[in-house]
Design a protein around this motif. Structure first.
Motif, PDB file in Angstrom:
ATOM      1  N   ALA A   1     -12.879  49.860  33.489  1.00  0.00           N
ATOM      2  CA  ALA A   1     -12.138  50.901  32.773  1.00  0.00           C
ATOM      3  C   ALA A   1     -10.648  50.863  33.102  1.00  0.00           C
ATOM      4  N   GLU A   2     -10.305  50.413  34.314  1.00  0.00           N
ATOM      5  CA  GLU A   2      -8.906  50.343  34.726  1.00  0.00           C
ATOM      6  C   GLU A   2      -8.236  49.029  34.321  1.00  0.00           C
ATOM      7  N   GLY A   3      -9.004  48.128  33.715  1.00  0.00           N
ATOM      8  CA  GLY A   3      -8.445  46.849  33.306  1.00  0.00           C
ATOM      9  C   GLY A   3      -8.374  45.820  34.405  1.00  0.00           C
ATOM     10  N   ALA A   4      -8.948  46.133  35.570  1.00  0.00           N
ATOM     11  CA  ALA A   4      -8.938  45.191  36.698  1.00  0.00           C
ATOM     12  C   ALA A   4     -10.007  44.126  36.551  1.00  0.00           C
ATOM     13  N   LEU A   5     -11.065  44.425  35.807  1.00  0.00           N
ATOM     14  CA  LEU A   5     -12.146  43.488  35.515  1.00  0.00           C
ATOM     15  C   LEU A   5     -12.416  43.526  34.016  1.00  0.00           C
ATOM     16  N   THR A   6     -12.981  42.447  33.509  1.00  0.00           N
ATOM     17  CA  THR A   6     -13.394  42.405  32.116  1.00  0.00           C
ATOM     18  C   THR A   6     -14.884  42.127  32.059  1.00  0.00           C
ATOM     19  N   ILE A   7     -15.506  42.545  30.976  1.00  0.00           N
ATOM     20  CA  ILE A   7     -16.930  42.281  30.779  1.00  0.00           C
ATOM     21  C   ILE A   7     -17.116  41.717  29.380  1.00  0.00           C
ATOM     22  N   SER A   8     -17.775  40.579  29.299  1.00  0.00           N
ATOM     23  CA  SER A   8     -17.962  39.902  28.017  1.00  0.00           C
ATOM     24  C   SER A   8     -19.158  40.491  27.273  1.00  0.00           C
ATOM     25  N   ALA A   9     -19.335  40.040  26.030  1.00  0.00           N
ATOM     26  CA  ALA A   9     -20.464  40.513  25.228  1.00  0.00           C
ATOM     27  C   ALA A   9     -21.794  40.147  25.872  1.00  0.00           C
ATOM     28  N   SER A  10     -21.797  39.063  26.629  1.00  0.00           N
ATOM     29  CA  SER A  10     -23.032  38.637  27.292  1.00  0.00           C
ATOM     30  C   SER A  10     -23.264  39.353  28.616  1.00  0.00           C
ATOM     31  N   GLY A  11     -22.270  40.180  29.036  1.00  0.00           N
ATOM     32  CA  GLY A  11     -22.404  40.931  30.277  1.00  0.00           C
ATOM     33  C   GLY A  11     -21.756  40.276  31.476  1.00  0.00           C
ATOM     34  N   ARG A  12     -21.057  39.154  31.269  1.00  0.00           N
ATOM     35  CA  ARG A  12     -20.389  38.474  32.376  1.00  0.00           C
ATOM     36  C   ARG A  12     -19.163  39.270  32.813  1.00  0.00           C
ATOM     37  N   VAL A  13     -19.100  39.575  34.114  1.00  0.00           N
ATOM     38  CA  VAL A  13     -17.987  40.335  34.672  1.00  0.00           C
ATOM     39  C   VAL A  13     -17.054  39.379  35.394  1.00  0.00           C
ATOM     40  N   SER A  14     -15.755  39.491  35.129  1.00  0.00           N
ATOM     41  CA  SER A  14     -14.799  38.603  35.791  1.00  0.00           C
ATOM     42  C   SER A  14     -13.437  39.267  35.859  1.00  0.00           C
ATOM     43  N   THR A  15     -12.561  38.697  36.673  1.00  0.00           N
ATOM     44  CA  THR A  15     -11.170  39.135  36.670  1.00  0.00           C
ATOM     45  C   THR A  15     -10.503  38.569  35.416  1.00  0.00           C
ATOM     46  N   PRO A  16      -9.520  39.285  34.862  1.00  0.00           N
ATOM     47  CA  PRO A  16      -8.927  38.836  33.592  1.00  0.00           C
ATOM     48  C   PRO A  16      -8.042  37.609  33.751  1.00  0.00           C
ATOM     49  N   GLU A  17      -8.043  36.788  32.717  1.00  0.00           N
ATOM     50  CA  GLU A  17      -7.090  35.693  32.586  1.00  0.00           C
ATOM     51  C   GLU A  17      -6.077  36.123  31.532  1.00  0.00           C
ATOM     52  N   LEU A  18      -4.891  36.492  31.968  1.00  0.00           N
ATOM     53  CA  LEU A  18      -3.935  37.144  31.084  1.00  0.00           C
ATOM     54  C   LEU A  18      -3.203  36.148  30.190  1.00  0.00           C
ATOM     55  N   THR A  19      -3.029  36.529  28.935  1.00  0.00           N
ATOM     56  CA  THR A  19      -2.221  35.745  28.015  1.00  0.00           C
ATOM     57  C   THR A  19      -0.740  36.007  28.290  1.00  0.00           C
ATOM     58  N   ASN A  20       0.123  35.158  27.735  1.00  0.00           N
ATOM     59  CA  ASN A  20       1.560  35.377  27.861  1.00  0.00           C
ATOM     60  C   ASN A  20       1.962  36.739  27.317  1.00  0.00           C
ATOM     61  N   GLU A  21       1.348  37.131  26.186  1.00  0.00           N
ATOM     62  CA  GLU A  21       1.686  38.414  25.579  1.00  0.00           C
ATOM     63  C   GLU A  21       1.318  39.572  26.506  1.00  0.00           C
ATOM     64  N   ARG A  22       0.170  39.453  27.152  1.00  0.00           N
ATOM     65  CA  ARG A  22      -0.265  40.512  28.064  1.00  0.00           C
ATOM     66  C   ARG A  22       0.619  40.564  29.309  1.00  0.00           C
ATOM     67  N   ILE A  23       0.988  39.397  29.833  1.00  0.00           N
ATOM     68  CA  ILE A  23       1.887  39.356  30.991  1.00  0.00           C
ATOM     69  C   ILE A  23       3.220  39.998  30.635  1.00  0.00           C
ATOM     70  N   GLU A  24       3.738  39.677  29.448  1.00  0.00           N
ATOM     71  CA  GLU A  24       5.016  40.244  29.015  1.00  0.00           C
ATOM     72  C   GLU A  24       4.925  41.769  28.896  1.00  0.00           C
ATOM     73  N   GLU A  25       3.803  42.253  28.362  1.00  0.00           N
ATOM     74  CA  GLU A  25       3.609  43.698  28.226  1.00  0.00           C
ATOM     75  C   GLU A  25       3.585  44.383  29.584  1.00  0.00           C
ATOM     76  N   LEU A  26       2.847  43.812  30.528  1.00  0.00           N
ATOM     77  CA  LEU A  26       2.751  44.413  31.850  1.00  0.00           C
ATOM     78  C   LEU A  26       4.074  44.328  32.603  1.00  0.00           C
ATOM     79  N   ALA A  27       4.817  43.240  32.404  1.00  0.00           N
ATOM     80  CA  ALA A  27       6.138  43.135  33.021  1.00  0.00           C
ATOM     81  C   ALA A  27       7.069  44.212  32.481  1.00  0.00           C
ATOM     82  N   ALA A  28       6.989  44.467  31.167  1.00  0.00           N
ATOM     83  CA  ALA A  28       7.816  45.514  30.566  1.00  0.00           C
ATOM     84  C   ALA A  28       7.445  46.889  31.121  1.00  0.00           C
TER      85      ALA A  28
END
Length: 218
Positions: free
Chosen positions: A62-89
Motif C-alpha cells: 500500500a505504501e509503494g515499497a513492494l509490488t504484487i503482480s497478477a500472479s501474486g508475486r511480491v517484489s521490490t519495485p523496478e522503477l522506470t525513468n518516469e517514476r524516478i523523475e516523479e519521485l525526485a521531483a
C-alpha cells in the motif's frame, strides 16, 4: 488472569516488528530492485506466522515499497525513468520546504550533530558500504527535517525514501564516490549563515542530482 486481548496484542506486536524490520531494510537499500519476497520467507526470517507476515507485506504494498503482480508475486519495485523523475521531483518539493521550515530552529547543537553524521557518511564511502551510506545519508536529512516540526510533511518524505530505497542502492553501487556528498557541505554552510535561498538550492541539488545521474545511465 490473562488479559482477553493478550493474543491480539501479541499479533499486533509481531506485525509491527515485521513491518518495521522490512520497511527499514527496503528504505536503506538492503533489498535489490525486483527481488522477490515470499510470505513463507518473511515469516521464517522474523520467526512469525503467516498472518503478521501477510499483513506487513500488504501494508508495504500500500505504501509503494513492494509490488504484487497478477500472479501474486511480491517484489521490490523496478522503477522506470518516469517514476524516478516523479519521485525526485517530490523530494525536491517536500524536502526543500522541510529544510526551509527547519532553518529558524537550526541551532549550533543541531549543526554540530549534522557535521558528525556527515563525517560518518565519509566513513561509509571509504568502506564502499552502500547500505551504511544510504542509512547515514537519510539520517542526515531526517535530523535536519525534524526541526521543521512538520510531521505530516516528514512522513510524506519518508514514504518517498521508502519507494526509492532499492533504486538508491543500485545508484550507489554504480557510482564511484571518494568523499561525502558535496551538497551536504553547502547545506551546513547555509545553515550556519542563515541563508535560506542557499539552503533551498543546496537541498534541491542534493536530493535530485544522484537520481538524475541514475536516469542518464538507464
Amino acid at each position: 488472569m490473562l488479559s482477553p486481548n493478550k493474543n491480539d496484542d501479541t499479533a499486533s506486536s509481531a506485525h509491527d516488528r515485521v513491518y518495521r524490520g522490512l520497511r527499514s531494510r527496503i528504505m536503506h537499500g538492503e533489498i535489490a530492485p525486483g527481488q522477490a519476497l515470499t510470505l513463507r520467507g518473511v515469516g521464517a526470517e522474523y520467526e512469525v506466522s503467516m498472518t503478521p507476515a501477510r499483513e506487513s507485506v500488504r501494508r508495504l504494498v500500500a505504501e509503494g515499497a513492494l509490488t504484487i503482480s497478477a500472479s501474486g508475486r511480491v517484489s521490490t519495485p523496478e522503477l522506470t525513468n518516469e517514476r524516478i523523475e516523479e519521485l525526485a521531483a517530490l523530494r525536491a518539493l517536500i524536502e526543500v520546504e522541510l529544510a526551509s521550515r527547519a532553518l529558524p530552529r537550526a541551532h549550533m547543537a543541531l549543526i554540530d550533530r549534522l557535521q558528525v553524521i556527515n563525517s560518518s557518511i565519509a566513513e561509509a564511502v571509504s568502506k564502499r558500504d552502500a547500505v551504511l551510506y544510504i542509512r547515514r545519508n537519510l539520517e542526515f536529512h531526517r535530523t535536519l527535517y525534524l526541526r521543521a516540526q512538520a510531521p505530516a510533511m516528514l512522513a510524506m518524505a519518508e514514504t518517498v525514501w521508502l519507494q526509492l530505497g532499492p533504486t538508491m542502492r543500485s545508484l550507489y553501487d554504480q557510482m564511484t564516490k571518494s568523499e561525502s556528498p558535496q551538497f551536504h557541505r553547502l547545506i551546513l554552510a547555509a545553515l550556519k549563515a542563515g541563508d535560506e535561498p542557499g539552503l533551498r538550492l543546496a537541498v534541491r541539488s542534493d536530493v535530485t542530482q544522484g537520481l538524475r545521474h541514475l536516469m542518464s545511465d538507464v
